[in-house]
Design a protein around this motif. Structure first.
Motif, PDB file in Angstrom:
ATOM      1  N   MET A 138       0.799  -1.218   0.000  1.00  0.00           N
ATOM      2  CA  MET A 138       0.000   0.000   0.000  1.00  0.00           C
ATOM      3  C   MET A 138       0.833   1.269   0.000  1.00  0.00           C
ATOM      4  SD  MET A 138      -3.238  -0.652  -0.209  1.00  0.00           S
ATOM      5  CE  MET A 138      -4.161   0.687   0.545  1.00  0.00           C
ATOM      6  N   ASP A 139       2.105   1.183   0.412  1.00  0.00           N
ATOM      7  CA  ASP A 139       2.926   2.396   0.366  1.00  0.00           C
ATOM      8  C   ASP A 139       3.861   2.402  -0.839  1.00  0.00           C
ATOM      9  OD1 ASP A 139       4.634   0.431   1.256  1.00  0.00           O
ATOM     10  OD2 ASP A 139       5.778   1.760   2.552  1.00  0.00           O
ATOM     11  N   THR A 140       4.017   1.278  -1.490  1.00  0.00           N
ATOM     12  CA  THR A 140       4.895   1.223  -2.662  1.00  0.00           C
ATOM     13  C   THR A 140       4.160   0.750  -3.915  1.00  0.00           C
ATOM     14  OG1 THR A 140       5.541  -1.019  -2.057  1.00  0.00           O
ATOM     15  CG2 THR A 140       6.953   0.757  -1.296  1.00  0.00           C
ATOM     16  N   LEU A 452      21.483  12.465   9.640  1.00  0.00           N
ATOM     17  CA  LEU A 452      22.894  12.463  10.016  1.00  0.00           C
ATOM     18  C   LEU A 452      23.791  12.713   8.814  1.00  0.00           C
ATOM     19  CD1 LEU A 452      25.090  11.834  12.220  1.00  0.00           C
ATOM     20  CD2 LEU A 452      24.985   9.458  11.409  1.00  0.00           C
ATOM     21  N   CYS A 453      23.536  12.016   7.722  1.00  0.00           N
ATOM     22  CA  CYS A 453      24.425  12.098   6.561  1.00  0.00           C
ATOM     23  C   CYS A 453      23.618  11.988   5.269  1.00  0.00           C
ATOM     24  CB  CYS A 453      25.477  10.985   6.630  1.00  0.00           C
ATOM     25  SG  CYS A 453      26.667  11.019   5.282  1.00  0.00           S
ATOM     26  N   PRO A 454      22.997  13.072   4.832  1.00  0.00           N
ATOM     27  CA  PRO A 454      22.168  13.010   3.614  1.00  0.00           C
ATOM     28  C   PRO A 454      22.972  12.697   2.361  1.00  0.00           C
ATOM     29  CG  PRO A 454      22.455  15.283   4.361  1.00  0.00           C
ATOM     30  CD  PRO A 454      23.005  14.405   5.446  1.00  0.00           C
ATOM     31  N   GLN A 455      24.279  12.866   2.404  1.00  0.00           N
ATOM     32  CA  GLN A 455      25.103  12.578   1.225  1.00  0.00           C
ATOM     33  C   GLN A 455      25.091  11.083   0.899  1.00  0.00           C
ATOM     34  OE1 GLN A 455      26.073  14.196   3.941  1.00  0.00           O
ATOM     35  NE2 GLN A 455      26.728  16.275   3.357  1.00  0.00           N
ATOM     36  N   PHE A 456      25.121  10.229   1.926  1.00  0.00           N
ATOM     37  CA  PHE A 456      25.080   8.791   1.702  1.00  0.00           C
ATOM     38  C   PHE A 456      23.691   8.187   1.911  1.00  0.00           C
ATOM     39  CE2 PHE A 456      29.768   8.918   2.711  1.00  0.00           C
ATOM     40  CZ  PHE A 456      30.180   8.522   1.451  1.00  0.00           C
ATOM     41  N   PHE A 457      22.803   8.944   2.529  1.00  0.00           N
ATOM     42  CA  PHE A 457      21.458   8.448   2.811  1.00  0.00           C
ATOM     43  C   PHE A 457      20.431   9.476   2.359  1.00  0.00           C
ATOM     44  CE2 PHE A 457      24.385   6.610   5.885  1.00  0.00           C
ATOM     45  CZ  PHE A 457      24.120   5.252   5.752  1.00  0.00           C
ATOM     46  N   PRO A 458      20.136   9.527   1.060  1.00  0.00           N
ATOM     47  CA  PRO A 458      19.160  10.503   0.549  1.00  0.00           C
ATOM     48  C   PRO A 458      17.799  10.301   1.186  1.00  0.00           C
ATOM     49  CG  PRO A 458      20.388   9.462  -1.241  1.00  0.00           C
ATOM     50  CD  PRO A 458      20.702   8.690   0.001  1.00  0.00           C
ATOM     51  N   ALA A 459      16.980  11.352   1.140  1.00  0.00           N
ATOM     52  CA  ALA A 459      15.638  11.284   1.720  1.00  0.00           C
ATOM     53  C   ALA A 459      14.835  10.194   1.035  1.00  0.00           C
ATOM     54  CB  ALA A 459      14.939  12.632   1.568  1.00  0.00           C
ATOM     55  N   PRO A 460      14.080   9.400   1.794  1.00  0.00           N
ATOM     56  CA  PRO A 460      13.264   8.338   1.187  1.00  0.00           C
ATOM     57  C   PRO A 460      12.282   8.910   0.176  1.00  0.00           C
ATOM     58  CG  PRO A 460      13.353   8.099   3.580  1.00  0.00           C
ATOM     59  CD  PRO A 460      13.963   9.424   3.255  1.00  0.00           C
ATOM     60  N   GLY A 461      11.987   8.111  -0.838  1.00  0.00           N
ATOM     61  CA  GLY A 461      11.108   8.586  -1.898  1.00  0.00           C
ATOM     62  C   GLY A 461       9.678   8.799  -1.471  1.00  0.00           C
ATOM     63  N   PHE A 462       9.245   8.199  -0.350  1.00  0.00           N
ATOM     64  CA  PHE A 462       7.850   8.337   0.056  1.00  0.00           C
ATOM     65  C   PHE A 462       7.624   9.550   0.954  1.00  0.00           C
ATOM     66  CE2 PHE A 462       9.930   5.048   2.654  1.00  0.00           C
ATOM     67  CZ  PHE A 462       9.933   5.667   3.891  1.00  0.00           C
ATOM     68  N   LYS A 618      11.204   1.528  -4.760  1.00  0.00           N
ATOM     69  CA  LYS A 618      10.177   2.561  -4.661  1.00  0.00           C
ATOM     70  C   LYS A 618      10.330   3.369  -3.384  1.00  0.00           C
ATOM     71  CE  LYS A 618       6.908   0.398  -7.768  1.00  0.00           C
ATOM     72  NZ  LYS A 618       5.505   0.269  -8.157  1.00  0.00           N
ATOM     73  N   ARG A 619      10.805   2.735  -2.324  1.00  0.00           N
ATOM     74  CA  ARG A 619      11.061   3.498  -1.100  1.00  0.00           C
ATOM     75  C   ARG A 619      12.260   4.426  -1.274  1.00  0.00           C
ATOM     76  NH1 ARG A 619       9.589  -1.780   0.714  1.00  0.00           N
ATOM     77  NH2 ARG A 619       7.547  -1.679   1.733  1.00  0.00           N
ATOM     78  N   ARG A 620      13.203   4.022  -2.086  1.00  0.00           N
ATOM     79  CA  ARG A 620      14.390   4.850  -2.307  1.00  0.00           C
ATOM     80  C   ARG A 620      14.119   5.994  -3.279  1.00  0.00           C
ATOM     81  NH1 ARG A 620      17.399   7.956  -3.880  1.00  0.00           N
ATOM     82  NH2 ARG A 620      19.664   7.867  -4.149  1.00  0.00           N
ATOM     83  N   TYR A 621      13.440   5.692  -4.382  1.00  0.00           N
ATOM     84  CA  TYR A 621      13.304   6.683  -5.445  1.00  0.00           C
ATOM     85  C   TYR A 621      11.900   7.273  -5.582  1.00  0.00           C
ATOM     86  CZ  TYR A 621      17.865   5.096  -7.208  1.00  0.00           C
ATOM     87  OH  TYR A 621      19.194   4.802  -7.333  1.00  0.00           O
ATOM     88  N   GLY A 622      10.906   6.723  -4.880  1.00  0.00           N
ATOM     89  CA  GLY A 622       9.533   7.128  -5.125  1.00  0.00           C
ATOM     90  C   GLY A 622       8.953   6.324  -6.280  1.00  0.00           C
ATOM     91  N   LEU A 623       7.648   6.466  -6.506  1.00  0.00           N
ATOM     92  CA  LEU A 623       6.982   5.651  -7.517  1.00  0.00           C
ATOM     93  C   LEU A 623       7.540   5.890  -8.914  1.00  0.00           C
ATOM     94  CD1 LEU A 623       3.198   5.707  -6.515  1.00  0.00           C
ATOM     95  CD2 LEU A 623       4.886   3.934  -6.106  1.00  0.00           C
ATOM     96  N   GLU A 624       7.572   7.143  -9.333  1.00  0.00           N
ATOM     97  CA  GLU A 624       8.024   7.444 -10.688  1.00  0.00           C
ATOM     98  C   GLU A 624       9.517   7.174 -10.846  1.00  0.00           C
ATOM     99  OE1 GLU A 624       6.890  11.373 -11.761  1.00  0.00           O
ATOM    100  OE2 GLU A 624       4.744  10.981 -11.554  1.00  0.00           O
TER     101      GLU A 624
END
Length: 942
Positions: A138-140, A452-462, A618-624
């Motif tokens: 339901m979230d992906t 903590l470290c957005p360079q190695f851990f980008p914001a989740p796609g959702f 999908k959690r990493r990049y979002g749906l599209e």
């Protein structure tokens, strides 16, 4: 209760008998390790370990009698004494491994299990019953949502998409009592999590648990595919229903284009009756349905509760107390004792309470919706406004698994109007569900790492900033349709519809978890670790080249020489995205193995593809973004046939085919062990995967040489195609070189090799080389090397080199392949203290993995594939980590940032300083997992 005689019993109801395609899928537990069975002696007092199984490939080994690693340990014998672990000498290092496991000979001689569940006393009156939405997908939106039908003594699950186990683990929904699994369609969307779920059930307790799997006739194709890799240890009963399959080698078809008029009764006991109604798409020209197109409507009917017996009325009608009271309560009429009349049950019984009826409807396309209106067997359940339908059963709840594009159509709405008073729950995919993650525990970890470290851990796609303050009011989800319908609501995670007790009949929102937002996670983090904000600022300075206090205190973190291949490297050159970093089975915090190699505009490669990989994308990049990532996949490489490394493959390939349908494109190239082809070939009869297969053994250094010379006869039968590790006469000669299973002829693979070489060139890669490693039969690692490029001065500089170990013990082939690598991704399943267990299971410890990297002169080493006994962060010794980092799910490593990678490791110590094994996880742990209980709160060893 349902028994093996079910197919014969069905004829008593006037329906066509079910085709019992039940077979002995002999399973081993859903885990990383080889089987650990109880001996013939009385069982020990401790629970036997559940960390056994989830993997096996190839033909059944010869029947042998020998003691497993755990049994030897109980007898006080060293596993090396019994298994004769082999040592390699390489640069004065000794590499030990379990030879029997590497050759696939570490299986205990066990008879087939024909498991049956214990008989349970069912009471339809006093039972608690409800249907509940298990929000998988339901979230992906990568799978079909699952539904749980709950009774005190029974559990039924409808659909088992990828991630179901992970969701149930987090929300403490016990799958150990599942009796039956029903599929509304047979495809990767509805059944992607089925192999893992079956393996988990088979691993529960000493003997495992059996389960009945139900689906339309094309379930056979899925069964055939699972046979190719699910190992043998427990009985699983699969039962299909519907028209017979006319199977041909070229184009298997379902024999009849229409479902029969009558429903198929699958379960009928004191508590519930479950029937299946087939739904096929309307067809104007074709006469038959294709495999995977048949959908199922499931009807769940609870028995009525008879009214209360009134003894006063019975006495007034001339009956004396005695057996006749029981006859009347059972529905029989009796003769009055004192009057010349016949007493009927209705004379002395109160009004009966009709049993609730629930429909689960999967209507995947509008073509199916057109047929929905004309199904004869559905007429019994329609309730018109004037109640003119004779014998109509009142439907209390309809759970719509159909996508929103179908449920919003005029055809589907007109069908829904036929159930005037039913509660409609819309569980199909809707975009708003992306705002709130289902896997809250892993989402919280990912969000904290991002802070903590957005360079190695980008914001989740959702998650995005606008979602933080845009919560959805549950009441606004009601009345999605016009007033001629019953109430319609959107499904939410763990939403219930209560069926028993009758007084509570209706929607129950009490179990729905609170919604998790990024803002809430940040507030929790800053409250728990106030100094984390200053640590974040320190990390930012690492990219600015400013040395801080930490770097002075830890001199080993000083800058090392940057390899020439990284000179002025662009950020759009290559990025490694670790989608899954756990072993065995998905857990709350780590999914199973998958590594996405993003080459940006040139395409992408996937290294291993465990269950739930599409959802992780999908959690990493979002749906599209995830759809774009799947479209760009050119090659998928699988290290070995263990389920935590390949059961997400079919879903990825099916999604890629959907996205590229009608567009000019090349099939995906799948490189894997030969036994993987058996699975893919069988599965493609069910669902087109649009791929071409190449054996890993055809991508070794020797095999690639045949492409250059175009003389495949140079590949002799000496076994050189597999490399020296498995060469003829060596200690590690592969089990697959026996006469019954000859090596694949390299000449037949030559066209595919040339095609792969062309694809690699288009992606800017010089080579993709597979090499044998020590884990199980046909286990491989892989080396990727980028083509040379020119620097600013116009000089040619070498391309980067990336090596991935798969699952392995340290071995000379691993060291040799890693020489001069820019980055090595190496499994580190066990902590250093568990080296004996690592040897027995043919895995590596943290220290051993680091040593492989240092021996090979690797620039950066990334540790992954951690045992799930380490829920959030593994046990490591910082003193060895001078050029090493540990991996987390969703970690994204750009080649331009490699020089910074080891420097962020000490900051994890701050972020996870208070993390210990959680109480709820300890409750579910086995004896092996309990080894971690004695660890200190900090997971770092100083």
């Amino acid at each position: 209760m349902l028994t093996s005689s079910m197919p014969q019993n069905l004829s008593l109801f006037g329906f066509s008998p079910l085709k019992s395609s039940s077979f002995a899928l002999i399973l081993r537990p859903f885990s990383l390790y080889p089987p650990i069975f109880a001996s013939s002696s009385p069982a020990p007092s401790r629970r036997p370990p559940r960390t056994a199984g989830y993997r096996r490939s190839g033909p059944s080994p010869p029947r042998r009698k020998w003691s497993s690693f755990e049994e030897q340990k109980r007898k006080g014998r060293s596993p090396m004494e019994k298994d004769k672990a082999i040592s390699f000498n390489h640069s004065s290092d000794s590499f030990e491994f379990n030879k029997r496991r590497a050759e696939g000979l570490d299986k205990v001689d066990k008879p087939k299990k024909n498991l049956k569940r214990n008989t349970r006393t069912l009471n339809p009156t006093n039972t608690i019953a409800y249907v509940q939405i298990l929000g998988t997908g339901m979230d992906t939106q990568d799978t079909s949502p699952s539904v749980l039908l709950f009774f005190d003594k029974q559990r039924f699950i409808f659909n088992a998409g990828e991630g179901l186990q992970r969701f149930c683990t987090e929300h403490k929904i016990k799958l150990s009592k599942v009796d039956h699994i029903f599929l509304s369609r047979v495809c990767s969307e509805t059944a992607g999590g089925l192999p893992g779920l079956l393996l988990t059930l088979a691993g529960i307790g000493e003997q495992g648990l059996s389960v009945n799997v139900w689906g339309p006739s094309d379930l056979k194709y899925l069964v055939d595919a699972m046979r190719s890799f699910i190992p043998r240890a427990a009985m699983v009963h699969t039962r299909s229903f519907g028209p017979s399959l006319n199977i041909s080698d070229s184009a298997p078809q379902i024999g009849l284009s229409k479902p029969k008029d009558d429903a198929y009764v699958l379960v009928d006991d004191e508590v519930v009756k479950i029937s299946a109604i087939l739904l096929e798409p309307s067809r104007l020209e074709e006469s038959g349905s294709k495999p995977g197109e048949t959908a199922v409507i499931y009807v769940c009917e609870l028995p009525e509760i008879k009214g209360k017996f009134d003894p006063k009325k019975a006495m007034a009608l001339g009956l004396r107390a005695g057996p006749k009271y029981s006859y009347l309560q059972s529905g029989q009429s009796v003769k009055s004792d004192f009057k010349d009349i016949t007493v009927h049950p209705s004379d002395v019984m109160g009004p009966s309470v009709p049993g609730p009826v629930v429909l689960l409807v999967d209507c995947p396309t509008e073509s199916h919706a057109e047929e929905l209106l004309s199904i004869p067997s559905m007429k019994t359940y329609y309730s018109c406004l004037d109640n003119s339908t004779d014998g109509a059963k009142l439907v209390n709840c309809i759970i719509h698994l159909s996508p929103a594009s179908v449920t919003n159509s005029s055809t589907y709405r007109s069908w829904m109007k036929r159930f005037h008073s039913a509660q409609h729950i819309l569980a199909g995919h809707e975009a708003k569900n992306m705002e709130f993650p289902i896997l809250r525990a892993s989402s919280r970890i990912t969000a904290r790492l991002n802070y903590l470290c957005p360079q190695f851990f980008p914001a989740p796609g959702f998650w995005s900033h606008q979602h933080d303050n845009n919560s959805i009011n549950p009441t606004s989800l009601s009345k999605c349709f016009d007033s001629n319908l019953g109430e319609s609501i959107s499904a939410e995670n763990l939403l219930k519809f209560t069926l028993r007790p009758h007084g509570n009949l209706g929607v129950d929102r009490s179990s729905i978890p609170s919604r998790l937002t990024a803002l809430r996670v940040m507030d929790e983090l800053l409250s728990e670790i106030p100094e984390i904000s200053s640590k974040t600022e320190e990390i930012k300075q690492l990219w600015n080249g400013q040395h801080n206090k930490m770097m002075i205190e830890e001199p080993w973190l000083g800058e090392s020489t940057v390899p020439s291949c990284l000179e002025n490297i662009r950020r759009d050159d290559m990025e490694i995205v670790l989608l899954g970093t756990g072993s065995s089975q998905p857990s709350k915090y780590r999914n199973v193995t998958a590594i996405y190699i993003d080459l940006f505009s040139r395409g992408s490669i996937l290294l291993d593809c465990g269950e739930g990989t599409l959802g992780q994308l999908k959690r990493r990049y979002g749906l599209e973004g995830a759809d774009e990532a799947v479209r760009n996949l050119r090659c998928i490489w699988i290290s070995h046939i263990h389920a935590d490394h390949h059961t997400g493959l079919a879903r990825i390939l099916a999604r890629r085919r959907e996205l590229l349908k009608g567009l000019a494109h090349e099939p995906a190239i799948v490189v894997g062990p030969r036994s993987l082809k058996n699975f893919l070939d069988a599965y493609q009869r069910l669902e087109d995967l649009d791929m071409e297969f190449l054996d890993c053994r055809n991508t070794t250094t020797t095999s690639w040489a045949s492409v250059e010379t175009s003389r495949p006869e140079k590949n002799t039968s000496s076994g050189n195609a597999e490399g020296s590790l498995f060469s003829k006469g060596s200690l590690m000669q592969s089990i697959y070189k026996r006469p019954s299973s000859p090596l694949t002829d390299n000449s037949s693979a030559l066209p595919f090799l040339k095609k792969l070489k062309k694809v690699l060139g288009e992606m800017g890669l010089e080579h993709l080389i597979s090499f044998p490693v020590v884990h199980c039969p046909q286990a491989f690692g892989v080396s990727l090397k980028a083509a040379e490029r020119k620097n600013i001065a116009g000089d040619e500089i070498p391309g980067w080199k990336m090596v991935y170990s798969g699952d392995t013990r340290p071995c000379p082939e691993m060291v040799e392949a890693s020489k001069g690598a820019t980055v090595l991704i190496h499994e580190a399943t066990f902590e250093d203290a568990l080296v004996e267990e690592a040897v027995a299971k043919n895995h590596s410890t943290t220290k051993e993995a680091i040593k492989v990297g240092s021996s090979a002169g690797v620039y950066r080493t990334v540790l992954t594939h951690f045992s799930q006994r380490y829920p959030k962060i593994p046990v490591i010794d910082e003193s060895h980590m001078h050029n090493t980092c540990i991996a987390f799910d969703m970690m994204s490593i750009n080649m331009a940032d490699l020089h910074v990678l080891p420097k962020i490791l000490p900051y994890f110590k701050t972020l996870f300083r208070n993390q210990v094994v959680e109480e709820e996880e300890e409750e579910e742990e086995t004896d092996d997992d309990s080894l971690i209980r004695d660890k200190v709160p900090s997971f770092f060893i100083n």
